[in-house]
Write an enzyme that holds these catalytic residues in place. Structure first.
Site, mmCIF file in Angstrom:
data_model
loop_
_atom_site.group_PDB
_atom_site.id
_atom_site.type_symbol
_atom_site.label_atom_id
_atom_site.label_comp_id
_atom_site.label_asym_id
_atom_site.label_seq_id
_atom_site.Cartn_x
_atom_site.Cartn_y
_atom_site.Cartn_z
ATOM 1 C CG HIS A 57 -0.376 0.085 2.534
ATOM 2 N ND1 HIS A 57 0.418 -0.913 3.077
ATOM 3 C CD2 HIS A 57 -0.441 1.050 3.507
ATOM 4 C CE1 HIS A 57 0.790 -0.573 4.295
ATOM 5 N NE2 HIS A 57 0.289 0.620 4.580
ATOM 6 C CG ASP A 61 4.590 3.275 7.481
ATOM 7 O OD1 ASP A 61 3.766 3.557 6.585
ATOM 8 O OD2 ASP A 61 4.285 2.602 8.480
ATOM 9 C CG HIS A 62 4.155 -0.104 4.554
ATOM 10 N ND1 HIS A 62 4.124 -1.452 4.870
ATOM 11 C CD2 HIS A 62 3.685 0.535 5.649
ATOM 12 C CE1 HIS A 62 3.658 -1.598 6.088
ATOM 13 N NE2 HIS A 62 3.376 -0.404 6.585
ATOM 14 C CG ASP A 133 0.466 -1.339 7.895
ATOM 15 O OD1 ASP A 133 1.357 -2.182 8.146
ATOM 16 O OD2 ASP A 133 0.675 -0.115 7.907
#
Length: 241
Positions: A57, A61-62, A133
């Protein structure tokens, strides 16, 4: 999964990125690199070169390491529904598509709710799934862009997987998730026993993931929710816990 090696790489404050290495082909995939250097270092120490990135996604932070990995020659695959928010995207995928590392094929599952284009990568023959997540150890992602109905549908799909499926998620949230799980299901002895283990691991600075579908079926109050309404109520309670 004899010739697949999966390595957990801590990034940022509490994220986990993952390296998948196929010994037969020599290929290496980075999953959700919130920053690049720790993954470059982990790969280099093993003599691996990252050729692909699989993105679940758009959250920074990804995806924060995508540009550096792309500049180093990696191909970035991620959710087509979030292409406008992932400028590094080379290959757009969604429900029903597949990706591969060597001869190992992962089915793409669209699992909205945390973000509306969120995807997971399921290597069924290797009993492994990368859930970003959405599904956490004893938890689920916050509903930033979707509904409790969305997340409940995701949990139903995850619950249908085999107990031995290993779940590789994106954060070290297990201890806080478990503290809420004890409140949500105070009579669930499996949660009590698991939290003893989790607390001991964290006291020693050890990671608590990956987990398995079987463990989540026994101890995750969101996977165990009987309805979208119950999941929604639990998510609201956890948000304010």
């Amino acid at each position: 999964m004899a010739d697949l090696e999966i390595v957990r790489v801590p990034v940022l404050s509490d994220n986990y990125a993952w390296l998948i290495h196929d010994a037969a082909s020599g290929e290496t995939v980075a999953v959700d690199p919130g920053e690049a250097q720790p993954l470059f270092d982990a790969a280099a120490s093993r003599g691996w070169t990252i050729g692909q990135v699989w993105t679940t996604h758009w959250h920074p932070d990804h995806t924060g390491g995508n540009a550096a990995m792309q500049a180093a020659g990696a191909r970035i695959t991620g959710p087509g529904a979030e292409a406008a928010k992932i400028p590094t995207l080379d290959v757009a995928v969604g429900e029903g598509d597949t990706v591969a590392i060597g001869d190992h094929v992962a089915a793409v599952m669209t699992v909205p709710g945390h973000t509306q284009g969120h995807i997971a990568f399921h290597l069924a023959d290797d009993a492994a799934i990368f859930t970003g997540d959405t599904l956490f150890a004893m938890g689920c992602g916050r509903l930033f862009e979707g509904s409790a109905g969305d997340m409940f549908a995701n949990m139903q799909r995850y619950a249908a997987l085999s107990d031995d499926t290993v779940v590789y998620c994106g954060h070290e949230y297990t201890q806080s998730n478990g503290r809420y799980a004890l409140v949500a299901e105070p009579d669930n002895q499996a949660i009590v026993e698991r939290m003893r283990e989790v607390d001991a691991l964290r006291a020693d600075g050890e990671a608590t993931v990956p987990t398995t579908i079987g463990r989540e079926r026994a101890t995750n109050p969101f996977l165990r929710a009987a309805s979208a309404d119950e999941l929604g109520a639990r998510r609201h309670a956890k948000d304010n816990f």
